[in-house]
Design a protein around this motif. Structure first.
Motif, PDB file in Angstrom:
ATOM      1  N   ARG A  46      -4.567  -1.412   6.199  1.00 21.25           N
ATOM      2  CA  ARG A  46      -5.219  -0.304   6.932  1.00 21.25           C
ATOM      3  C   ARG A  46      -4.277   0.240   8.000  1.00 21.25           C
ATOM      4  O   ARG A  46      -4.104   1.451   8.132  1.00 21.25           O
ATOM      5  N   ALA A  69      -4.946   0.050  -1.995  1.00 23.07           N
ATOM      6  CA  ALA A  69      -5.801  -0.293  -0.860  1.00 23.07           C
ATOM      7  C   ALA A  69      -7.272  -0.087  -1.200  1.00 23.07           C
ATOM      8  O   ALA A  69      -8.096   0.131  -0.326  1.00 23.07           O
ATOM      9  N   CYS A  88       0.859  -1.172   0.000  1.00 23.94           N
ATOM     10  CA  CYS A  88       0.000   0.000   0.000  1.00 23.94           C
ATOM     11  C   CYS A  88       0.902   1.231   0.000  1.00 23.94           C
ATOM     12  O   CYS A  88       2.098   1.113   0.289  1.00 23.94           O
ATOM     13  N   ALA A 114      -9.778   3.705   3.179  1.00 13.68           N
ATOM     14  CA  ALA A 114      -9.312   2.595   2.349  1.00 13.68           C
ATOM     15  C   ALA A 114     -10.328   1.461   2.360  1.00 13.68           C
ATOM     16  O   ALA A 114     -11.078   1.304   3.311  1.00 13.68           O
ATOM     17  N   SER A 115     -10.372   0.697   1.279  1.00  6.59           N
ATOM     18  CA  SER A 115     -11.139  -0.552   1.321  1.00  6.59           C
ATOM     19  C   SER A 115     -10.308  -1.659   0.689  1.00  6.59           C
ATOM     20  O   SER A 115     -10.555  -2.085  -0.433  1.00  6.59           O
ATOM     21  N   LYS A 131      -7.095   5.777   7.196  1.00 10.68           N
ATOM     22  CA  LYS A 131      -7.344   4.340   7.295  1.00 10.68           C
ATOM     23  C   LYS A 131      -8.790   4.017   6.910  1.00 10.68           C
ATOM     24  O   LYS A 131      -9.065   3.069   6.173  1.00 10.68           O
ATOM     25  N   ASP A 154      -6.083  -5.991   6.800  1.00 13.07           N
ATOM     26  CA  ASP A 154      -5.858  -5.366   8.105  1.00 13.07           C
ATOM     27  C   ASP A 154      -4.503  -4.671   8.152  1.00 13.07           C
ATOM     28  O   ASP A 154      -4.377  -3.566   8.667  1.00 13.07           O
TER      29      ASP A 154
END
Ligand SMILES: Cc1cc2nc3c(=O)[nH]c(=O)nc-3n(C[C@H](O)[C@H](O)[C@H](O)COP(=O)(O)OP(=O)(O)OC[C@H]3O[C@@H](n4cnc5c(N)ncnc54)[C@H](O)[C@@H]3O)c2cc1C
Ligand code: FES
Ligand code: FES
Lengths: 162, 295, 788
Positions: B269, B209, B189, B255-256, B252, B266
């Motif tokens: 993020r 991300a 990311c 983001a997906s 954070k 996880d």
């Protein structure tokens, strides 16, 4: 298609080149310059590094058609006219930087380009410059030695000629 | 397959109009991987290497017009001043050899969510435009409208990218990227951040991300508000951990990400929050230094 | 074939080199100049007029029944010369290194993702690729058997190979197993003797050899109906042994020549493209070249066995080990490959270089629908070392002892016994190696005033400007066997010829040893110089015209083929001296060869070799066998199973960005006893290379397999260390001779790969305080417990 370009100072011509072919394939299979190596063909290993118009690039990622009328210099072109090893080549042999040697041609071209830009690179500079050239055998220590040796010889040579 | 070699920009546009399925090739660092591994077999390849204007840039003082094929190596060498965020991002791309060939035009053409230019371009503000041209004419696509899906952009079939228009930085910019090795990594990311003191905004860009590169809109808004309300642009005072923390949280939340071989959702993020906090801290420290030394 | 038609063939002819350096020196590699000029012909450089390109259709499924294969459309593609399936195989359809359980082309079912089903030969690689896409295969896709639980419950999940197909003592998806009990074993009474007990479950991911030179070669059909194959391999003769029955040819008609090898590390121990290229050449009557692309290379060779291990160690309060109880489950994947030997190593070395009075061990290799696993540098020992060294650190923490001291309290020395009952009958300076590793000066702390991001975790990715960085230091030591074990006689053959060429005595060394980069050719020349007192040595290309040299693996080549060259050279020397005695009637008892002359220690030079030899050549071949070993008892694991042991100790210093979970190894020190360094430069190169592969396993390298499918068959996602990931690797070498070995030498290549990984993980634990029971350690392992 036909592709003509200059390889190591000599004009070369390849016929029946498939449009999707890479410069690496043309060099290795069509114009008798197998020195550049095909370790990944995805730009990740640097074994195929050649100069394209003076800039080091991964020849596996250059389409053959893109080199029409351009200049390519490969590891074979680092040796002088009499077949004597170039400075960087000699340093790699002397420092024990060659084991299987598959990474070597690419490293030589990349090192040659580095020292051309900066004859006295720091260790961090060397590592950055060679970070696109994978070697699986040596653990890079002897490669660092080889570049330092080539740099020292180059600087000494310059000093002497001045 | 055909290999088309236009010598001029007009010829290139004409060729693209005639062969809309032709695949443009610039540095080839995406295209040739796909050719070598049989991912792609286009009807024709359209070589852009002979078109010199694509490898040129100009700077009118306010905006840099960056030719689509200016290689990353030259962005680092020549444009670190006006485009510091993009230059930092460029420095993380692949290897020296890749940076000698690849450029922003190709990154935009590929439109991979992991492309490193994207977070830097998004962070550079809403006035970044992709200059797309075809025989029908030229249009400027706002960067926020450019990415439309995983590896999909808003170019029409007959269009080529001529350049990218990027405002000259008016404040500090940063770029960070996570990889599981210390060189030559595709981003797990990435995060781009820029302060825009002139109009009192900040810019963000998240890479790898989400299905597309994206902006952390709420994080930008939150920070813009805090900076304005507290007069921080003028004072250059410390932001305080609470603000930095909150900014990280909002990035954070924007983001997906997914789990894949490169990392878990996880982790992505988590890392985005850390990078957001760090890049904000670095840029703000630089900014306050500038303010203080100006004072 | 005429050599003229192969380009860049210089290394397929003799390579000559003059040097003064015998053993103990570091002369330059004889092939070094060719390699830096780009003139050294690797297997992928082979080229022949009219050659065709071969490629394979591979299964997209890990487990499926093949209902039908239709090649008709593929055959119609212009430029295609042959499309073959298993039905076209003239001879035996199966091959295998130890157990012949692998079909040369899939027969009615596929057992792993990437298994070859059909072959195409065409005039251009692209034509071959297009044709492969036109082969229609109908599959009935089955649920793959991939986890330990699934494998061990064939009643529910089925068999990878039907039990009636087993060609060894496999049972119930267990390909091979080895138990070991020593002392009292591990019983409740033994457990009661320990003051503290620590246990742990450890996991090792699937590592790849990732040699740079892809599998490749050129098969040329010969007029006598046989075949000539130019190939990169680790063992020419064992390839031939497996190939000949499939090709239905007598072995002498299958002639192999070693082409340049771009690294091996175990990945070329098995057959890859050899049989396929030869089948296509047989069918088309034309030379056929096969070069794997990087993705195919990941599918086309075996990997390091992933492992799940349970370890329990008991010790007294003052740190003396009382017992070790270990269970090691290795996933061997679809075919046996080297699994039996890997299990043997894991079981017999899995307790580490420690004296442990009571040991119980159970090691198994599973058959599964995962990719096949086999030889990779340090096999069996690498996985186990992560387990036992993690345990040593855990135990030290539990006892409040320094981790190095705890180890030193328990390390084995010469005279001690392995849990197999084998006595260590040569130096084993394990405690001393650790001491030296610890005493090496530490690298300076991070210079926060002059930060260069390139030195930090993340480097140019610009993730830290000093934030979150914590330094850690870790130690480890490991044990590896040298040579093939358990009763196998892996002898080597060497031919040495001495003659006068151009007025100078020249020695030629001819072996079938695979030079894969390790520098065996350099050492052979050194041995010839030392024994024969000449400067000029010629290395003959390695081929099957001479007897087997065994494999370039198991750290054995200098020991075994180096030993054979020594024997052959000594025989030539004796023959030459004998000739002189007959001619001149010498009665001296102190004759040797030096400086191109026959010399008496007391009387000086007797005659020059040139004069003595005249135009006669002395040409002798010798075999070198190591001392015999025996198989381990299946239940107790007892037996004199290994030829030689080798040890390495490491210290790792790491900087960890504890917030982001990124690691930069700052320094990796290695101390190793090599018995005698025949070529110190090569020895150091082997150790540094071995350490770097261990670094890869510690922090980045893993083939990710989900439900039997490989997810990262590329160098984009299978990451190996770059020069920015690899730290300075200071090496200290000890030379304590092994009286059983030629020149006292000890195999070098693998020990550092065994020992270095745990030291890096220990250093990361030291920096983070995390348990880290799985390698490679990934960023998410270091951050999951942290708040966002
Ligand atoms: C080893 C390696 C490492 C890499 N690492 C990174 C990395 O770290 N970060 C990163 O972001 N990327 C990375 N890449 C991907 C790649 O280098 C970049 O995306 C690069 O920016 C592509 O530029 P190019 O000129 O080479 O594009 P090309 O391969 O020539 O083209 C890419 C795409 O853009 C299209 N295109 C190119 N020019 C135009 C144009 N003018 N108009 C319209 N379409 C166009 C092409 O048709 C194609 O679809 C890596 C690639 C390799 C091989
Ligand atoms: S072969 Fe071109 S980079 Fe690996
Ligand atoms: S020497 Fe083998 S890869 Fe570098």
């Amino acid at each position: 298609m036909r592709v003509t370009f200059t390889a190591n100072g000599k004009p070369v011509e390849a016929d029946d080149v498939w449009e999707g072919e890479s410069l690496l394939y043309v060099l290795r299979e069509r114009v008798g310059l197998p020195g550049s190596k095909n370790a990944c063909e995805q730009g990740e290993c640097g074994s195929c590094t050649v100069y394209l118009d003076g800039v080091p690039v991964c020849s596996c990622l250059v389409a053959a058609g893109q080199v029409q009328d351009r200049e390519v210099r490969t590891v074979e072109g680092l040796t002088d006219e009499n077949g004597e090893l170039g400075l960087v080549q000699q340093a790699f042999v002397d420092a024990g930087a060659v084991q299987c040697g598959f990474c070597t041609p690419g490293l030589l071209v990349q090192t040659d380009a580095l020292l051309d830009q900066d004859a006295q690179p720091s260790d961090n500079d060397i590592r950055e410059a060679l970070s696109g050239n994978l070697c699986r055998c040596t653990g890079y220590e002897k490669i660092m030695d080889a570049v330092r040796l080539a740099s020292a010889r180059k600087c000494a040579g310059k000093g002497a000629s001045e | 397959m055909e290999f088309l070699r236009p010598a001029t920009w007009d010829e290139a546009l004409a060729a693209k109009a005639e062969y809309p399925t032709a695949l443009p090739i610039a540095g080839g660092t995406d295209v040739m991987v796909e050719m070598n591994f049989d991912v792609h077999r286009p009807s024709a390849i359209l070589d852009l290497n002979r078109i010199t204007e694509l490898t040129q840039w100009s700077n009118d003082g306010g905006v840099v017009r960056l030719g689509a094929s200016v290689p990353y190596a030259r962005i680092i060498d020549e444009l670190s001043g006006p485009l510091p965020g993009l230059a930092l991002a460029a420095h993380t791309v692949g290897s020296p050899q890749i940076r000698n060939r690849g450029g922003v035009g190709g990154n935009l053409g590929a439109a991979s969510p992991a492309g490193d230019s994207h977070p830097a371009l998004l962070a550079a503000g809403r006035d970044v435009f992709v200059e797309a041209a075809s025989v029908r004419g030229t249009r400027l696509i706002p960067i926020d409208d450019f990415y439309v899906g995983v590896k999909r952009n808003s170019l029409a079939a007959d269009e080529l990218i001529r350049a990218v228009h990027i405002p000259v930085a008016d404040g500090p910019q940063q770029f960070s990227k996570i990889g599981t090795r210390n060189a030559m990594v595709i981003a797990v990311c990435a995060f781009g951040f820029a302060l825009h003191p002139k109009d009192g905004t900040v810019g963000t860009g998240i890479g790898s991300a989400a299905p597309t590169p994206r902006r952390a809109v709420e994080a930008e808004e939150y920070l813009r508000g805090v900076l304005a309300e507290r007069g921080l642009w003028e004072s250059g005072d410390l932001l305080g951990t609470e603000v930095i923390q909150r900014f990280g949280e909002l990035v954070k939340a924007a983001a997906s990400p997914i789990d894949d071989v490169r990392g878990t959702a996880d982790y992505r993020r988590h890392a985005l929050a850390v990078m957001a906090r760090r890049t904000l801290t670095w840029t703000w420290n630089d900014y306050s230094k500038q303010i203080r030394s100006a004072a | 074939m005429s050599a003229r038609t192969i380009q860049g063939q210089k290394n397929l002819q003799n390579i000559n080199q003059a040097s003064k350096d015998g053993i103990g020196g570091s002369p330059l590699r004889p092939d070094g100049n060719l390699k830096v000029k780009g003139e050294f012909a690797y297997s992928s450089d082979m080229w022949h007029e009219d050659m065709l390109w071969g490629t394979a259709l591979r299964s997209p499924h890990p487990r499926a029944t093949i209902l039908s294969v239709d090649i008709s459309e593929a055959l119609k593609v212009p430029g295609v010369y042959a499309v073959l399936t298993h039905q076209d195989i003239p001879g035996s359809k199966y091959y295998g290194l130890e157990i012949q359980d692998q079909p040369a082309l899939a027969i009615d079912k596929v057992r792993y993702h990437g298994e070859a089903i059909a072959l195409v030969a065409a005039d251009h690689p692209e034509t071959a690729r297009r044709a492969v896409k036109k082969i229609k295969v109908e599959y009935e896709v089955l649920t793959p058997i991939v986890t330990e639980e699934q494998c061990l419950d064939p009643g529910t999940y089925g068999y990878v190979h039907e039990p009636h197909e087993y060609k060894s003592h496999a049972y119930g998806n267990i390909c091979h197993e080895q138990r070991l009990v020593s002392g009292l074993g591990v019983t409740d009474e033994v457990r009661a003797l320990a003051d503290v007990i620590v246990s742990g479950d450890y996991e090792v991911g699937m590592q790849d050899q990732a040699f740079l030179g892809p599998e490749s070669g050129l098969a040329v059909p010969a007029e006598d109906g046989g075949i000539d194959l130019y190939v990169a391999t680790q063992w020419l003769h064992v390839d031939r042994e497996q190939m000949a029955p499939v090709l239905d040819l007598p072995e002498e008609k299958v002639r192999l020549t070693l082409a340049g090898v771009g690294g091996a590390f175990g990945g070329r121990e098995d057959i890859s493209m050899q049989i396929h290229a030869c089948l296509l050449a047989q069918h088309t009557g034309k030379p056929v070249k096969i070069v794997y692309a990087r993705d195919e290379s990941f599918y086309g060779h075996v990997h390091r066995h992933p492992a799940r291990m349970h370890y329990e160690h008991g010790a007294t309060r003052d740190g003396k080990l009382v017992f070790a109880d270990c269970r090691i489950v290795l996933d061997g994947g679809a075919y046996a490959s080297a699994s039996p030997a890997v299990v043997g190593n894991a079981a017999s070395l899995g307790h580490g270089p420690y004296v442990i009075p009571n040991v119980k061990m159970h090691a198994i290799a599973l058959y599964s629908n995962n990719p096949s696993c086999g030889a990779m540098r340090g096999f069996g020992a690498v996985q186990a070392a992560f387990g036992y060294e993690s345990q040593m650190d855990k135990l030290a923490a539990e006892l409040g002892l320094d981790p190095v001291e705890l180890r030193q309290l328990n390390t084995m020395s010469e005279g001690d016994y392995m849990p197999t009952g084998q006595q260590i009958d040569s130096p084993a300076p394990v405690a001393d190696l650790l001491r030296r590793a610890k005493e090496m000066p530490l690298p300076p702390p991070l210079d926060t005033a002059h930060l260069d991001v390139r030195q930090l975790p993340g480097a140019l990715s610009n993730t830290s400007h000093g934030e979150g960085i914590v330094r850690g230091v870790g130690y480890s030591v490991g044990i590896k066997n040298v040579g093939f074990s358990e009763g196998f006689d892996d002898y080597s053959t060497a031919r040495v010829r001495l003659e006068v060429i151009g007025g100078e005595p020249v020695a030629m060394v001819h072996t079938a040893m695979a030079e894969v980069g390790q520098g065996g050719v350099t050492v052979h020349a050194q041995i010839a110089r030392t024994e024969l007192g000449v400067e000029q040595v010629t290395i003959h290309p390695a081929n099957t015209e001479v007897g087997s040299a065994g494999s370039t693996s198991a750290s054995r080549q200098t020991y075994m083929t180096g030993g054979a060259v020594k024997l052959a050279a000594e025989a030539v020397k004796r023959a030459l001296i004998e000739k002189g005695r007959r001619r001149y009637g010498w009665t001296h008892d102190d004759i040797t060869l030096a400086g191109g002359k026959v010399v008496s220690a007391r009387s000086g030079a007797l005659v020059s070799m040139v004069d003595l030899l005249g135009d006669e050549a002395i040409d002798l071949t010798r075999e070198h066998h190591h001392r015999p070993t025996v198989p381990f008892d299946k239940e107790t694991g007892q037996g004199f199973g290994h030829v030689q042991y080798t040890f390495c100790a490491n210290r790792a210093v790491v900087d960890v960005d504890v917030e982001l979970g990124l690691v930069k190894v700052v320094e990796l020190t290695a101390v190793q006893d090599v018995g005698k360094a025949l070529n110190p430069l090569s020895v150091v190169g082997q150790i540094q290379g071995g350490c770097t592969q261990a670094l890869g396993l510690a922090v980045m390298e893993e083939i990710i397999v989900r439900d039997g499918k490989v997810r990262n068959a590329s160098f984009t996602d299978y990451l190996i260390p770059t020069i920015l990931d690899t730290p300075p690797i200071p090496v200290e070498i000890l030379e304590l001779p092994d009286p059983h070995a030629p020149y006292g030498l000890r195999g070098v290549g693998e020990a550092p790969t065994v020992s270095a990984t745990p030291s890096i993980v220990a250093a990361i634990r030291n920096a983070t305080g995390l348990a880290l029971n799985r390698i490679p350690v990934r960023p998410e392992h270091l951050t999951t417990e942290l708040p966002g």
